[in-house]
Design a protein around this motif. Structure first.
Motif, mmCIF file in Angstrom:
data_model
loop_
_atom_site.group_PDB
_atom_site.id
_atom_site.type_symbol
_atom_site.label_atom_id
_atom_site.label_comp_id
_atom_site.label_asym_id
_atom_site.label_seq_id
_atom_site.Cartn_x
_atom_site.Cartn_y
_atom_site.Cartn_z
ATOM 1 N N ASP A 161 0.866 -1.169 0.000
ATOM 2 C CA ASP A 161 0.000 0.000 0.000
ATOM 3 C C ASP A 161 0.907 1.225 0.000
ATOM 4 N N GLN A 162 0.340 2.389 -0.310
ATOM 5 C CA GLN A 162 1.167 3.595 -0.323
ATOM 6 C C GLN A 162 0.373 4.801 0.127
ATOM 7 N N THR A 163 1.122 5.779 0.650
ATOM 8 C CA THR A 163 0.585 7.093 0.961
ATOM 9 C C THR A 163 1.386 8.082 0.122
ATOM 10 N N ASP A 164 1.207 9.365 0.355
ATOM 11 C CA ASP A 164 1.977 10.367 -0.394
ATOM 12 C C ASP A 164 3.474 10.257 -0.134
ATOM 13 N N ASP A 165 3.858 9.796 1.065
ATOM 14 C CA ASP A 165 5.281 9.831 1.400
ATOM 15 C C ASP A 165 5.918 8.473 1.707
ATOM 16 N N GLU A 166 5.148 7.380 1.652
ATOM 17 C CA GLU A 166 5.777 6.088 1.885
ATOM 18 C C GLU A 166 5.036 4.947 1.211
ATOM 19 N N VAL A 167 5.759 3.845 1.038
ATOM 20 C CA VAL A 167 5.219 2.608 0.485
ATOM 21 C C VAL A 167 5.456 1.527 1.530
ATOM 22 N N GLU A 168 4.416 0.744 1.814
ATOM 23 C CA GLU A 168 4.510 -0.293 2.831
ATOM 24 C C GLU A 168 4.277 -1.656 2.185
ATOM 25 N N LEU A 169 5.215 -2.579 2.408
ATOM 26 C CA LEU A 169 5.090 -3.948 1.915
ATOM 27 C C LEU A 169 4.929 -4.863 3.113
ATOM 28 N N ASP A 203 14.123 -3.516 -8.591
ATOM 29 C CA ASP A 203 14.050 -2.060 -8.586
ATOM 30 C C ASP A 203 12.743 -1.612 -7.925
ATOM 31 N N THR A 204 12.827 -0.560 -7.139
ATOM 32 C CA THR A 204 11.628 -0.017 -6.508
ATOM 33 C C THR A 204 10.824 0.787 -7.539
ATOM 34 N N GLY A 205 9.554 1.029 -7.224
ATOM 35 C CA GLY A 205 8.674 1.758 -8.138
ATOM 36 C C GLY A 205 9.022 3.225 -8.274
ATOM 37 N N GLY A 206 9.918 3.705 -7.431
ATOM 38 C CA GLY A 206 10.387 5.088 -7.458
ATOM 39 C C GLY A 206 11.614 5.181 -6.566
ATOM 40 N N ASN A 207 12.190 6.366 -6.448
ATOM 41 C CA ASN A 207 13.371 6.534 -5.600
ATOM 42 C C ASN A 207 12.976 6.677 -4.136
ATOM 43 N N VAL A 208 13.847 6.149 -3.256
ATOM 44 C CA VAL A 208 13.557 6.183 -1.817
ATOM 45 C C VAL A 208 14.644 6.948 -1.063
ATOM 46 N N LEU A 209 14.276 7.396 0.132
ATOM 47 C CA LEU A 209 15.226 7.993 1.070
ATOM 48 C C LEU A 209 15.714 6.852 1.963
ATOM 49 N N VAL A 210 16.884 6.324 1.661
ATOM 50 C CA VAL A 210 17.394 5.117 2.318
ATOM 51 C C VAL A 210 17.407 5.258 3.841
ATOM 52 N N TRP A 269 3.272 5.457 -7.088
ATOM 53 C CA TRP A 269 4.004 4.350 -7.716
ATOM 54 C C TRP A 269 3.015 3.372 -8.331
ATOM 55 N N ALA A 270 3.301 2.910 -9.548
ATOM 56 C CA ALA A 270 2.465 1.896 -10.195
ATOM 57 C C ALA A 270 2.718 0.534 -9.574
ATOM 58 N N ARG A 271 3.939 0.298 -9.102
ATOM 59 C CA ARG A 271 4.339 -0.961 -8.484
ATOM 60 C C ARG A 271 5.269 -0.649 -7.307
ATOM 61 N N ALA A 272 5.259 -1.508 -6.311
ATOM 62 C CA ALA A 272 6.221 -1.351 -5.216
ATOM 63 C C ALA A 272 7.598 -1.777 -5.707
ATOM 64 N N ILE A 273 7.644 -2.942 -6.341
ATOM 65 C CA ILE A 273 8.887 -3.490 -6.896
ATOM 66 C C ILE A 273 8.649 -3.838 -8.356
#
Length: 114
Positions: free
Chosen positions: A29-37, A72-79, A108-112
């Motif tokens: 699932d995702q919000t504006d600022d994070e993606v949760e798997l 690859d992630t669906g977008g860039n992340v803040l590690v 993001w269209a996909r998490a991964i």
């Protein structure tokens, strides 16, 4: 009748999405600022068995020697802002991985990407 048509379309699309997630081995699932798997893992899983490697555009998750996800992630992340937890869930345990989006508000269209 338009409302009924839209409702019918949503009902048809939902099972396909659930099937896709089942095939992936996780839900997300995702919000504006994070993606949760979320991954269901066996009850005996300990935090020391879990290895998560975060990169700005890649993710790898292993439990013992089994790779749960690698790609690859669906977008860039803040590690530095990415986290994971493992907790009891039902008869097993659940691994929850949170990816902090670098670009807030981007959907993001996909998490991964497979």
């Amino acid at each position: 009748t338009t409302n009924n048509d839209n409702h019918h379309q949503q009902q048809q699309q939902q099972p396909q999405q659930l099937q896709d997630e089942k095939d992936l081995g996780y839900t997300w699932d995702q919000t504006d600022d994070e993606v949760e798997l979320k991954f269901s893992v066996v009850a005996a899983t300990k935090s020391k068995d879990v290895k998560v490697q975060f990169a700005k555009d890649r993710l790898e998750i292993k439990i013992a020697s089994e790779i749960l996800v690698q790609g690859d992630t669906g977008g860039n992340v803040l590690v530095d802002d990415c986290t994971y937890t493992i907790q009891d869930e039902g008869n097993g345990r659940e691994l929850c991985v949170v990816l902090a989006k670098r670009d807030e508000g981007v959907i993001w269209a996909r998490a991964i990407k497979s």
